[in-house]
Design a protein around this motif. Structure first.
Motif, PDB file in Angstrom:
ATOM      1  N   VAL A  19      83.222 -36.063 -12.892  1.00 12.71           N
ATOM      2  CA  VAL A  19      82.874 -34.722 -13.351  1.00 12.71           C
ATOM      3  C   VAL A  19      83.544 -33.716 -12.435  1.00 12.71           C
ATOM      4  O   VAL A  19      83.292 -33.701 -11.225  1.00 12.71           O
ATOM      5  CB  VAL A  19      81.347 -34.494 -13.343  1.00 12.71           C
ATOM      6  CG1 VAL A  19      81.026 -33.093 -13.866  1.00 12.71           C
ATOM      7  CG2 VAL A  19      80.633 -35.553 -14.173  1.00 12.71           C
ATOM      8  N   ALA A  43      81.800 -29.749 -10.253  1.00 14.73           N
ATOM      9  CA  ALA A  43      80.417 -30.230 -10.235  1.00 14.73           C
ATOM     10  C   ALA A  43      79.565 -29.627  -9.127  1.00 14.73           C
ATOM     11  O   ALA A  43      78.456 -30.093  -8.885  1.00 14.73           O
ATOM     12  CB  ALA A  43      80.415 -31.753 -10.102  1.00 14.73           C
ATOM     13  N   VAL A  52      84.898 -35.824 -17.328  1.00 17.39           N
ATOM     14  CA  VAL A  52      84.332 -34.583 -17.850  1.00 17.39           C
ATOM     15  C   VAL A  52      85.092 -33.428 -17.212  1.00 17.39           C
ATOM     16  O   VAL A  52      84.932 -33.133 -16.024  1.00 17.39           O
ATOM     17  CB  VAL A  52      82.825 -34.471 -17.531  1.00 17.39           C
ATOM     18  CG1 VAL A  52      82.263 -33.165 -18.110  1.00 17.39           C
ATOM     19  CG2 VAL A  52      82.071 -35.669 -18.094  1.00 17.39           C
ATOM     20  N   ASN A  68      85.236 -30.108 -16.529  1.00 17.02           N
ATOM     21  CA  ASN A  68      84.306 -28.981 -16.523  1.00 17.02           C
ATOM     22  C   ASN A  68      84.773 -27.839 -15.634  1.00 17.02           C
ATOM     23  O   ASN A  68      84.346 -26.699 -15.828  1.00 17.02           O
ATOM     24  CB  ASN A  68      82.930 -29.462 -16.048  1.00 17.02           C
ATOM     25  CG  ASN A  68      81.980 -28.311 -15.784  1.00 17.02           C
ATOM     26  OD1 ASN A  68      81.461 -27.692 -16.708  1.00 17.02           O
ATOM     27  ND2 ASN A  68      81.752 -27.996 -14.511  1.00 17.02           N
TER      28      ASN A  68
END
Length: 227
Positions: free
Chosen positions: A17, A20, A91, A93
């Protein structure tokens, strides 16, 4: 969010991720770890990463990562694979959102948004795809935004980068091998025709596009016709 792919199922996923250290990224990282997955939470701000709550199940490790640095993203993916034997999910992000009117001419801020929100996404895809192909599956998740679907004053450049993130991920979804899952998530976005927000949403109907939940069964892009 369902973390699965079409390779033989395992209960635990290895997930990277980005971004994060706070907000949505931190919630995703700690939530997946609590569900029993092994999560690598990556971000530039290591002091905030150190504050992530330890999961009751699964495991969570942290590492410093600037997604604008392609070599660093590639190295992170390779090191995760070497340590755990695979990478199941990335992910994407990481994002930044400085707001200003265009006539303020904050060009350095514009460039930073492009570097993180667009190039950072591409660096993640470029690092993960070869791994997913070699191991026979994986899942690319892009965290977009309401800004991927509508534009607000002072957010023109940010919304432009999020439109780009949606388009890049949608292109990958259309091109990807069926063993690789591709998902775009726009937290808080609700189309004009939908009374409640949907966690996974494509842009409203434009130029022949209709709203749909991402599906790998759509193998060719829709065609746009002019009146």
């Amino acid at each position: 969010m369902v973390m699965s792919n079409e390779q033989p199922a395992t209960s635990e996923k290895v997930v990277l991720v980005t971004g994060a250290s706070s907000g949505i990224g931190a919630a995703i990282a700690t939530g997946l770890a609590a569900e029993g997955h092994h999560v690598v939470a990556a971000a530039r701000r290591t002091d905030r990463l150190a504050q992530l709550a330890p999961p009751e199940a699964g495991s969570l490790t942290t590492r410093q990562l600037d997604v604008a640095d392609r070599a660093a993203v590639t190295a992170a993916v390779q090191e995760i694979r070497a340590e755990h034997g695979r990478l199941d999910v990335i992910v994407n992000n990481a994002g930044v959102m400085p707001l200003s009117r265009l006539d303020a001419l904050h060009v350095d801020e514009w460039n930073r948004m492009i570097d993180v929100n667009v190039r950072g996404l591409l660096h993640g895809i470029a690092a993960a795809l070869p791994v997913f192909r070699e191991q026979g599956g994986g899942h690319v998740v892009t965290i977009a935004s309401v800004g991927a679907h509508e534009v607000a004053p002072t957010a023109a450049v940010y919304c432009g980068t999020k439109h780009a993130a949606w388009a890049i991920t949608e292109g990958l979804r259309l091109e990807a091998d069926p063993s690789i899952r591709v998902t775009t998530v726009s937290p808080g976005w609700s189309s004009p025709s939908s009374p409640t927000p949907s966690p996974i949403r494509s842009p409203p109907k434009r130029c022949g596009l209709t709203e749909r939940t991402p599906s790998l069964r759509t193998r060719s892009p829709p065609r746009c016709s002019t009146p």
